[in-house]
Design an enzyme around this catalytic site. Structure first.
Site, PDB file in Angstrom:
ATOM      1  N   ASN A 173       0.871  -1.177   0.000  1.00 55.86           N
ATOM      2  CA  ASN A 173       0.000   0.000   0.000  1.00 55.86           C
ATOM      3  C   ASN A 173       0.910   1.230   0.000  1.00 55.86           C
ATOM      4  O   ASN A 173       1.531   1.548   1.010  1.00 55.86           O
ATOM      5  CB  ASN A 173      -0.841  -0.080   1.294  1.00 55.86           C
ATOM      6  CG  ASN A 173      -1.765   1.086   1.463  1.00 55.86           C
ATOM      7  OD1 ASN A 173      -1.722   2.059   0.700  1.00 55.86           O
ATOM      8  ND2 ASN A 173      -2.626   0.990   2.473  1.00 55.86           N
TER       9      ASN A 173
ATOM     10  N   ARG B  10      -2.664  -2.252  -3.273  1.00 55.65           N
ATOM     11  CA  ARG B  10      -3.734  -1.262  -3.260  1.00 55.65           C
ATOM     12  C   ARG B  10      -3.454  -0.309  -4.420  1.00 55.65           C
ATOM     13  O   ARG B  10      -2.380   0.276  -4.499  1.00 55.65           O
ATOM     14  CB  ARG B  10      -3.714  -0.495  -1.954  1.00 55.65           C
ATOM     15  CG  ARG B  10      -4.699   0.640  -1.929  1.00 55.65           C
ATOM     16  CD  ARG B  10      -4.532   1.403  -0.634  1.00 55.65           C
ATOM     17  NE  ARG B  10      -5.461   2.488  -0.554  1.00 55.65           N
ATOM     18  CZ  ARG B  10      -5.220   3.617   0.099  1.00 55.65           C
ATOM     19  NH1 ARG B  10      -4.072   3.797   0.709  1.00 55.65           N
ATOM     20  NH2 ARG B  10      -6.113   4.557   0.146  1.00 55.65           N
TER      21      ARG B  10
ATOM     22  N   HIS C 178     -10.997   5.239  -0.636  1.00 52.60           N
ATOM     23  CA  HIS C 178     -11.062   4.507   0.641  1.00 52.60           C
ATOM     24  C   HIS C 178     -11.987   3.291   0.536  1.00 52.60           C
ATOM     25  O   HIS C 178     -12.509   2.811   1.542  1.00 52.60           O
ATOM     26  CB  HIS C 178     -11.566   5.411   1.798  1.00 52.60           C
ATOM     27  CG  HIS C 178     -10.530   6.352   2.315  1.00 52.60           C
ATOM     28  ND1 HIS C 178     -10.841   7.628   2.719  1.00 52.60           N
ATOM     29  CD2 HIS C 178      -9.197   6.202   2.501  1.00 52.60           C
ATOM     30  CE1 HIS C 178      -9.733   8.243   3.137  1.00 52.60           C
ATOM     31  NE2 HIS C 178      -8.718   7.389   3.008  1.00 52.60           N
TER      32      HIS C 178
ATOM     33  N   ARG D 241      -4.422  17.717   2.998  1.00 52.66           N
ATOM     34  CA  ARG D 241      -5.186  17.987   1.765  1.00 52.66           C
ATOM     35  C   ARG D 241      -6.338  18.945   2.050  1.00 52.66           C
ATOM     36  O   ARG D 241      -6.952  18.882   3.123  1.00 52.66           O
ATOM     37  CB  ARG D 241      -5.744  16.677   1.195  1.00 52.66           C
ATOM     38  CG  ARG D 241      -4.688  15.847   0.510  1.00 52.66           C
ATOM     39  CD  ARG D 241      -5.212  14.490   0.087  1.00 52.66           C
ATOM     40  NE  ARG D 241      -4.660  13.427   0.912  1.00 52.66           N
ATOM     41  CZ  ARG D 241      -5.116  12.183   0.941  1.00 52.66           C
ATOM     42  NH1 ARG D 241      -6.152  11.843   0.193  1.00 52.66           N
ATOM     43  NH2 ARG D 241      -4.560  11.281   1.719  1.00 52.66           N
TER      44      ARG D 241
ATOM     45  N   GLU E 269      -7.475  -2.297   5.874  1.00 53.45           N
ATOM     46  CA  GLU E 269      -7.422  -2.346   4.407  1.00 53.45           C
ATOM     47  C   GLU E 269      -6.491  -3.460   3.939  1.00 53.45           C
ATOM     48  O   GLU E 269      -6.741  -4.116   2.933  1.00 53.45           O
ATOM     49  CB  GLU E 269      -6.913  -0.993   3.867  1.00 53.45           C
ATOM     50  CG  GLU E 269      -7.936   0.116   4.032  1.00 53.45           C
ATOM     51  CD  GLU E 269      -7.320   1.506   4.055  1.00 53.45           C
ATOM     52  OE1 GLU E 269      -6.559   1.797   5.000  1.00 53.45           O
ATOM     53  OE2 GLU E 269      -7.590   2.300   3.150  1.00 53.45           O
TER      54      GLU E 269
END
Ligand code: AMP
Length: 401
Positions: free
Chosen positions: A13, A92, A180, A241, A381
């Site tokens: 990832n 990912r 996500h 962000r 994840e």
């Protein structure tokens, strides 16, 4: 049928300045045997840490790693020495564009398609494709699987995908994709396990609040809308962000401030959000520690909670009501004060927190009998990637069988 080369699956990832990988033994128990975090990539003093499944540190260094490729190389060299036979690697991949609504085995055709999508996502796809090539250099015959963060949202209703822009841009792929997805998918499965399938099929809002933050509205186990859009820069403000901006702000930066494109990109992706507003840190724990004495820290926290509350209200509107609210990721799982602040004034939706349960980060933090069940759930994840990878590998072996 058993995989040919053992049952270990490596997940990769890669973020903008970090790389997380984990090694799972995927038998009935799904055990994480190793996890590595490589941070501050591109900076003078990087951070490289590997832990075993029990959290014991196996390696820790501060190397200078110029880019993601160097970081992955360093980890794979370390891993090869252990001689663990790998069954497959799962990646990912942040953006699958219009093409992918589920994980798939990496093929030359997929690599070509994804490299064609690079203009849509120049911040992620090039390095993710490079990671596939680097793995191939170390393990030439190993199956690799791409798990897309956009896949979970790919079939949101059109009205949630449209931007109010001319149709040509929609056809080109200028749409709201949402991200996500691996986290949301994992949590919906987990919710079915802990709260029952009926709860997981109800009207659910998941607030994934970490360094990257987004909120998703889910009904019938499917994504109905989410706060991130065309890129993971949109929606709710994040660590660094900006989240949603009036397009006029970007035009102003270009036209009046003569900012070059890379500087605008750097501003909205790396110098905005909690860091930009506070001028102190992108990390909410740092800001909480300074809240009492530094008004800019307090304002950044306030803005984050206010925006999260507004988006929760908007998504409850999109769903036509709410049965379950889930908090997850670093902030959502560990910060009771922030959860309380976000939920303030949401009692009109039936959200009532129990202070003691909230303080304890309990699994259910709403008052008994309240209309909306509020949960705190740990996302994973990496495990979702490992599960998808195992499934596709079995499929491949059956087909070749
Ligand atoms: P994530 O991106 O999911 O790792 O989340 C990172 C954010 O969660 C940062 O703003 C952290 O300050 C915040 N956070 C708060 N408590 C914790 C914790 N115990 N572990 C990790 N992150 C935390």
């Amino acid at each position: 049928m058993k995989p040919k080369h053992g049952k270990h699956i490596l997940t990769i990832n890669s973020g903008s300045s970090s790389l997380k990988t984990a090694l799972f033994l995927m038998d009935k128990k799904e055990t994480m045997e190793l996890s590595a975090r490589i941070e501050r990539i591109g900076l003078s003093r990087g951070y490289f840490q590997i832990k075993d499944g029990k959290g014991r540190i196996l390696a820790e260094e501060h190397p200078r790693l110029p880019d993601q490729d160097a970081a992955l190389n360093k980890f794979l060299k370390w891993l090869q020495k252990r001689k663990t036979p790998l069954a497959a690697v799962g990646h990912r991949v942040v953006n699958g564009g219009l093409h992918y609504d589920q994980p798939e085995l990496v093929t030359p055709r997929m690599e070509k398609t994804l490299s064609g999508l690079e203009p849509l996502d120049p911040n992620h796809l090039p390095q993710e494709l490079k990671a596939v090539k680097t793995v191939r250099r170390f393990y030439p015959d190993l199956a690799q699987v791409a798990c897309f963060d956009t896949a979970f949202h790919r079939h949101m209703p059109d009205v949630a995908q449209w931007y109010p822009l001319p149709r040509e841009l929609w056809r080109e792929g200028v749409r709201r994709y949402g991200f996500h997805g691996l986290s949301y998918e994992y949590l919906i499965h987990e919710m079915a396990r802990v709260a029952g399938p009926q709860a997981a099929r109800g009207r659910v809002i998941i607030a994934h609040l970490g360094n990257g933050a987004s909120v998703a509205a889910i009904r019938g186990g499917k994504s109905m809308d989410t706060t991130m859009g065309f890129t993971p820069t949109g929606g709710l403000m994040m660590g660094t962000r900006s989240g949603d901006l009036d397009p006029g702000v970007v035009l102003y930066l270009l036209r009046e401030k003569f900012m070059p494109l890379p500087a605008v990109s750097d501003l909205v992706n790396h110098r905005a959000g909690l860091l930009g507003v506070s001028g102190i840190s992108p990390d909410l724990r740092d800001l909480m520690a300074q809240r009492a004495k530094n008004p800019r820290a307090a304002e950044a926290i306030e803005l984050f909670c206010y925006q999260a509350r507004k988006f929760l209200g908007a998504l409850a509107g999109a769903l036509g009501g709410l049965d379950t609210l889930v908090f997850t990721a670093g902030i959502g799982e560990n910060m009771p004060w922030i959860r309380r602040r976000i939920c303030q004034r949401l009692d009109f939706l039936g959200i009532h927190l129990d202070s003691a349960l909230n303080e304890r980060n309990a699994a259910v933090i709403s008052r008994p009998g309240s209309q909306v069940t509020v949960r705190v759930m740990r996302t994973n994840e990496e495990l979702m990637i490992a599960r998808h990878t195992r499934r596709l590998l079995r499929h491949k072996i059956r087909n070749e069988g």
